[in-house]
Design an enzyme around this catalytic site. Structure first.
Site, PDB file in Angstrom:
ATOM      1  CB  CYS A 112      -0.960  -0.003   1.186  1.00 42.80           C
ATOM      2  SG  CYS A 112      -2.060  -1.414   1.109  1.00 42.80           S
ATOM      3  CG  HIS A 254      -3.330   3.274   1.704  1.00 41.69           C
ATOM      4  ND1 HIS A 254      -3.767   2.859   0.455  1.00 41.69           N
ATOM      5  CD2 HIS A 254      -3.460   2.193   2.514  1.00 41.69           C
ATOM      6  CE1 HIS A 254      -4.138   1.594   0.523  1.00 41.69           C
ATOM      7  NE2 HIS A 254      -3.963   1.176   1.769  1.00 41.69           N
ATOM      8  CG  ASN A 284      -6.920  -0.896   0.682  1.00 43.06           C
ATOM      9  OD1 ASN A 284      -6.103  -0.588  -0.173  1.00 43.06           O
ATOM     10  ND2 ASN A 284      -6.583  -1.248   1.909  1.00 43.06           N
TER      11      ASN A 284
HETATM   12  O1  UT7 Z   1      -4.246  -1.408   2.811  1.00 40.94           O
HETATM   13  C1  UT7 Z   1      -3.229  -2.001   3.556  1.00 40.94           C
HETATM   14  C2  UT7 Z   1      -3.460  -1.757   4.952  1.00 40.94           C
HETATM   15  N1  UT7 Z   1      -4.758  -2.264   5.345  1.00 40.94           N
HETATM   16  C3  UT7 Z   1      -5.481  -1.566   6.174  1.00 40.94           C
HETATM   17  O2  UT7 Z   1      -5.077  -0.474   6.493  1.00 40.94           O
HETATM   18  C4  UT7 Z   1      -6.702  -2.196   6.752  1.00 40.94           C
HETATM   19  C5  UT7 Z   1      -6.722  -1.855   8.201  1.00 40.94           C
HETATM   20  N2  UT7 Z   1      -7.780  -2.519   8.952  1.00 40.94           N
HETATM   21  C6  UT7 Z   1      -9.063  -2.189   8.830  1.00 40.94           C
HETATM   22  O3  UT7 Z   1      -9.454  -1.389   8.012  1.00 40.94           O
HETATM   23  C7  UT7 Z   1     -10.004  -2.794   9.831  1.00 40.94           C
HETATM   24  O4  UT7 Z   1      -9.260  -3.422  10.851  1.00 40.94           O
HETATM   25  C8  UT7 Z   1     -11.004  -3.819   9.216  1.00 40.94           C
HETATM   26  C9  UT7 Z   1     -11.995  -3.102   8.334  1.00 40.94           C
HETATM   27  C10 UT7 Z   1     -10.240  -4.867   8.407  1.00 40.94           C
HETATM   28  C11 UT7 Z   1     -11.769  -4.502  10.331  1.00 40.94           C
HETATM   29  O5  UT7 Z   1     -12.447  -3.501  11.118  1.00 40.94           O
HETATM   30  P1  UT7 Z   1     -12.279  -3.467  12.703  1.00 40.94           P
HETATM   31  O6  UT7 Z   1     -13.123  -2.381  13.191  1.00 40.94           O
HETATM   32  O7  UT7 Z   1     -10.824  -3.423  13.010  1.00 40.94           O
HETATM   33  O8  UT7 Z   1     -12.909  -4.849  13.099  1.00 40.94           O
HETATM   34  P2  UT7 Z   1     -12.347  -5.953  14.101  1.00 40.94           P
HETATM   35  O9  UT7 Z   1     -11.439  -6.874  13.333  1.00 40.94           O
HETATM   36  O10 UT7 Z   1     -11.842  -5.329  15.352  1.00 40.94           O
HETATM   37  O11 UT7 Z   1     -13.681  -6.710  14.435  1.00 40.94           O
HETATM   38  C12 UT7 Z   1     -14.799  -6.042  15.097  1.00 40.94           C
HETATM   39  C13 UT7 Z   1     -15.995  -6.957  15.068  1.00 40.94           C
HETATM   40  C14 UT7 Z   1     -15.670  -8.385  15.532  1.00 40.94           C
HETATM   41  O12 UT7 Z   1     -16.836  -8.914  16.162  1.00 40.94           O
HETATM   42  P3  UT7 Z   1     -16.965  -8.910  17.766  1.00 40.94           P
HETATM   43  O13 UT7 Z   1     -15.786  -9.689  18.252  1.00 40.94           O
HETATM   44  O14 UT7 Z   1     -16.920  -7.463  18.176  1.00 40.94           O
HETATM   45  O15 UT7 Z   1     -18.281  -9.562  17.981  1.00 40.94           O
HETATM   46  C15 UT7 Z   1     -15.442  -9.122  14.245  1.00 40.94           C
HETATM   47  O16 UT7 Z   1     -15.677 -10.500  14.357  1.00 40.94           O
HETATM   48  O17 UT7 Z   1     -16.460  -7.082  13.727  1.00 40.94           O
HETATM   49  C16 UT7 Z   1     -16.442  -8.456  13.333  1.00 40.94           C
HETATM   50  N3  UT7 Z   1     -16.081  -8.509  11.936  1.00 40.94           N
HETATM   51  C17 UT7 Z   1     -16.980  -8.490  10.943  1.00 40.94           C
HETATM   52  N4  UT7 Z   1     -18.324  -8.465  10.952  1.00 40.94           N
HETATM   53  C18 UT7 Z   1     -18.950  -8.425   9.776  1.00 40.94           C
HETATM   54  C19 UT7 Z   1     -14.835  -8.508  11.396  1.00 40.94           C
HETATM   55  N5  UT7 Z   1     -14.916  -8.486  10.054  1.00 40.94           N
HETATM   56  C20 UT7 Z   1     -16.229  -8.463   9.747  1.00 40.94           C
HETATM   57  C21 UT7 Z   1     -16.956  -8.440   8.526  1.00 40.94           C
HETATM   58  N6  UT7 Z   1     -18.303  -8.403   8.600  1.00 40.94           N
HETATM   59  N7  UT7 Z   1     -16.352  -8.394   7.343  1.00 40.94           N
END
Ligand code: UT7
Length: 334
Positions: A112, A254, A284
């Site tokens: 990225c 980014h 992204n």
């Molecule tokens: O481009 C290169 C660099 N990449 C990035 O910069 C990406 C950086 N990361 C992100 O943008 C975010 O971390 C994500 C969008 C990938 C994930 O969002 P988050 O707010 O960090 O979610 P999380 O992994 O902390 O999960 C929060 C909740 C969890 O459920 P509980 O434990 O709170 O019940 C996950 O299981 O959301 C759940 N979850 C989802 N639910 C529905 C995780 N992914 C999903 C999904 N759909 N796709």
């Protein structure tokens, strides 16, 4: 004194096929609402069968050359995570596709942060006297390494390409790359990784499982580091330029996640409305996201000549960085 690298043309492209959140969510344990509220993404563009990274790169490169009013350059740098083949590099194919002759052409692999590494490489070629003009392309057929059944990545990524032409000039000119700050930390390599297809897997003698050819991401840890490192690097690049954060007209970060971009803007005390966002339409696109955002902001008439621009990215490697420039008088071809 070595010549500065000055942006003199900008071109972008994106595949025509649009995939909405509803389409991604079909058969996956996610929803349009989750994707929109947690990432800001509404839809993304994706390549269809037969379109490879070099095809997108040639389109974006042609547009950038047109924007610069040039039909030749002295070198080509291609930033990509999704080369056409593991061997050879894709940049020579792009140079050939553009009819640029036997110029130096090579790939840069910084995921990225690829566009920022590409800019620095292009500036280096100019400073070293290798070329007076360099086409820096960032192109990603990123969805080709995404597992459509992995909800950690499938809702996030899209495809596209952007390119700029750099020419030798002076730092006092609009478009000159001013503060360039780049970093890496290989202890974070596993946060964003495609396990198979490289020498680590091949030399083990083990045949890879099909899913190991897809990229995996530890999203939460990437998120936290991205915010921290983009803020740090932005401050370093701004200090090297002699600008305060309040001087920045456009923060073009980014396009990974709208929440990451707001957090970076907030920490830098840059008003949210000066952080440009187009990930709602493209998702992204990894290395391609910054030039696609520059093209969007300029094409929408938001980014205009003289504006002070701060570019910043964090991605696989881990790699990160920031670049400052004053926006030049150019007409992007998007
Ligand atoms: O481009 C290169 C660099 N990449 C990035 O910069 C990406 C950086 N990361 C992100 O943008 C975010 O971390 C994500 C969008 C990938 C994930 O969002 P988050 O707010 O960090 O979610 P999380 O992994 O902390 O999960 C929060 C909740 C969890 O459920 P509980 O434990 O709170 O019940 C996950 O299981 O959301 C759940 N979850 C989802 N639910 C529905 C995780 N992914 C999903 C999904 N759909 N796709």
């Amino acid at each position: 004194m070595n010549p500065a690298a000055v942006v003199t043309g900008l071109g972008t492209t994106a595949p025509e096929t649009v995939v909405t959140n509803e389409m991604v969510a079909r058969g996956l344990d996610t929803s349009d609402e989750w994707i929109r509220t947690r990432t800001g993404i509404r839809e993304r563009r994706v390549v269809t069968s037969g379109t490879a990274t070099s095809d997108l790169a040639v389109d974006a490169g042609r547009n950038a050359l047109k924007s610069a009013g040039l039909d030749e350059v002295g070198a080509l740098v291609l930033a990509t995570t999704t080369p056409d083949h593991p061997c050879p590099a894709t940049a020579p194919t792009v140079a050939y596709g553009l009819g640029l002759g036997e110029i130096p052409a090579f790939d840069v692999s910084a995921v990225c942060s690829g566009f920022l590494y590409g800019l620095a490489s292009g500036a280096g070629l100019i400073a070293a006297g290798v070329a007076d003009t360099v086409l820096v392309v960032a192109a990603e057929a990123f969805t080709t390494i995404i597992d459509p059944t992995d909800r950690n990545t499938a809702p996030i990524f899209g495809d596209g390409a952007g390119a700029v032409v750099l020419r030798a000039g002076k730092t006092s000119e609009a478009g000159a790359l001013l503060g360039l700050d780049l970093h890496s930390n290989g202890s974070m390599a596993e946060l964003i990784m495609t396990p198979a297809g490289g020498s680590r897997q091949r030399s083990s003698g083990r045949v890879a499982e099909p899913h190991e050819h897809f990229m995996g991401m530890q999203g939460r840890t990437v998120f936290v580091n991205a915010v921290m490192k983009m803020e740090q690097s932005s401050r370093t690049a701004l200090a090297a330029t002699g600008w305060e954060t309040g001087d920045v007209d456009w923060l073009i970060g980014h396009q990974a996640n709208a929440r990451i971009l707001s957090a970076v803007a907030e920490r830098l005390e840059i008003p949210a409305e000066r952080a440009y966002i187009n990930l709602d339409r493209y998702g992204n696109t990894a290395g391609a996201s910054i030039p696609l955002a520059l093209g969007g902001a300029a094409d929408e008439g938001l980014l205009t000549a003289g504006h002070r621009v701060l570019l910043t990215a964090f991605g696989g490697g881990a790699t990160w960085g920031a670049v400052t420039l004053r926006w030049p008088e150019i007409v992007p071809v998007v």
